[in-house]
Design a protein around this motif. Structure first.
Motif, PDB file in Angstrom:
ATOM      1  N   SER A 188      -0.197   1.274  -5.153  1.00 41.52           N
ATOM      2  CA  SER A 188      -0.168   1.614  -4.038  1.00 41.52           C
ATOM      3  C   SER A 188      -0.911   2.779  -4.081  1.00 41.52           C
ATOM      4  O   SER A 188      -1.522   3.553  -4.844  1.00 41.52           O
ATOM      5  N   VAL A 189      -1.397   2.991  -2.621  1.00 43.06           N
ATOM      6  CA  VAL A 189      -2.184   4.393  -2.179  1.00 43.06           C
ATOM      7  C   VAL A 189      -1.223   5.538  -1.862  1.00 43.06           C
ATOM      8  O   VAL A 189      -1.628   6.658  -1.906  1.00 43.06           O
ATOM      9  N   ALA A 190       0.037   4.997  -1.403  1.00 45.70           N
ATOM     10  CA  ALA A 190       0.783   6.078  -0.712  1.00 45.70           C
ATOM     11  C   ALA A 190       2.218   5.724  -1.224  1.00 45.70           C
ATOM     12  O   ALA A 190       2.683   4.816  -0.851  1.00 45.70           O
ATOM     13  N   LYS A 191       2.936   6.532  -2.303  1.00 48.60           N
ATOM     14  CA  LYS A 191       4.147   6.183  -2.672  1.00 48.60           C
ATOM     15  C   LYS A 191       5.432   6.516  -1.894  1.00 48.60           C
ATOM     16  O   LYS A 191       5.963   7.614  -2.072  1.00 48.60           O
ATOM     17  N   ILE A 192       5.595   5.668  -0.820  1.00 50.08           N
ATOM     18  CA  ILE A 192       6.719   6.186   0.083  1.00 50.08           C
ATOM     19  C   ILE A 192       7.906   5.394   0.011  1.00 50.08           C
ATOM     20  O   ILE A 192       8.955   5.772  -0.101  1.00 50.08           O
ATOM     21  N   LEU A 236       0.797  -1.336   0.006  1.00 50.73           N
ATOM     22  CA  LEU A 236       0.142   0.054   0.097  1.00 50.73           C
ATOM     23  C   LEU A 236       0.772   1.339  -0.073  1.00 50.73           C
ATOM     24  O   LEU A 236       0.372   2.254  -0.502  1.00 50.73           O
ATOM     25  N   ILE A 237       2.109   1.156   0.401  1.00 45.97           N
ATOM     26  CA  ILE A 237       2.851   2.238   0.598  1.00 45.97           C
ATOM     27  C   ILE A 237       4.294   2.445  -0.212  1.00 45.97           C
ATOM     28  O   ILE A 237       5.107   3.120   0.031  1.00 45.97           O
ATOM     29  N   THR A 238       4.083   1.162  -1.279  1.00 43.51           N
ATOM     30  CA  THR A 238       5.390   1.300  -2.146  1.00 43.51           C
ATOM     31  C   THR A 238       5.316   2.039  -3.441  1.00 43.51           C
ATOM     32  O   THR A 238       4.080   2.308  -3.867  1.00 43.51           O
ATOM     33  N   ARG A 239       6.323   2.516  -3.803  1.00 49.97           N
ATOM     34  CA  ARG A 239       6.322   3.396  -4.947  1.00 49.97           C
ATOM     35  C   ARG A 239       6.206   2.704  -6.384  1.00 49.97           C
ATOM     36  O   ARG A 239       7.295   2.427  -7.039  1.00 49.97           O
TER      37      ARG A 239
END
Length: 116
Positions: free
Chosen positions: A56-60, A49-52
């Motif tokens: 994903s929903v958040a590109k962290i 969910l947070i992978t670039r």
């Protein structure tokens, strides 16, 4: 080679499979044979969910970090029946999915296909 988009699909599918496997294959007994795949499955979903990458929903998290964690997760999953002493009860789902996870990492493109 596996695209980052396909890798994302596989991440979510494997995450759900790891959480469901103890119930599907009859080793949901509250022991490490259940909790190792459950924790790794939930971690895979959260990390996805947070992978670039595309799904994903958040590109962290940068993709190379994600792939490194996937590699370590696959190795831990494959070794877990012996590390946590439950190989005499169940081992094949852990080893099989662990090795498949490692294979997917090795075949995935090392770039984020332009996702920012």
């Amino acid at each position: 080679m596996i695209s980052t988009k396909l890798h994302g699909v596989l991440d979510y599918a494997v995450g759900v499979l790891l959480i469901a496997a103890p119930f599907l294959f009859g080793f949901a007994n509250g022991g490490p044979e259940q909790w190792v795949p459950t924790i790794l499955g939930a971690t895979t979903i959260v990390m996805s969910l947070i992978t670039r990458y595309e799904l994903s929903v958040a590109k962290i998290i940068p993709l190379p970090v994600h792939l490194t964690i996937d590699l370590l997760s696959g190795a831990l999953l494959a070794a877990s029946p012996w590390l946590f002493s439950f190989a005499d009860t169940i081992w094949w789902p852990h080893v099989g999915v662990g090795f498949l996870e490692i294979l997917v990492v090795l075949l995935t493109r090392r770039r984020d296909d332009g996702v920012r």
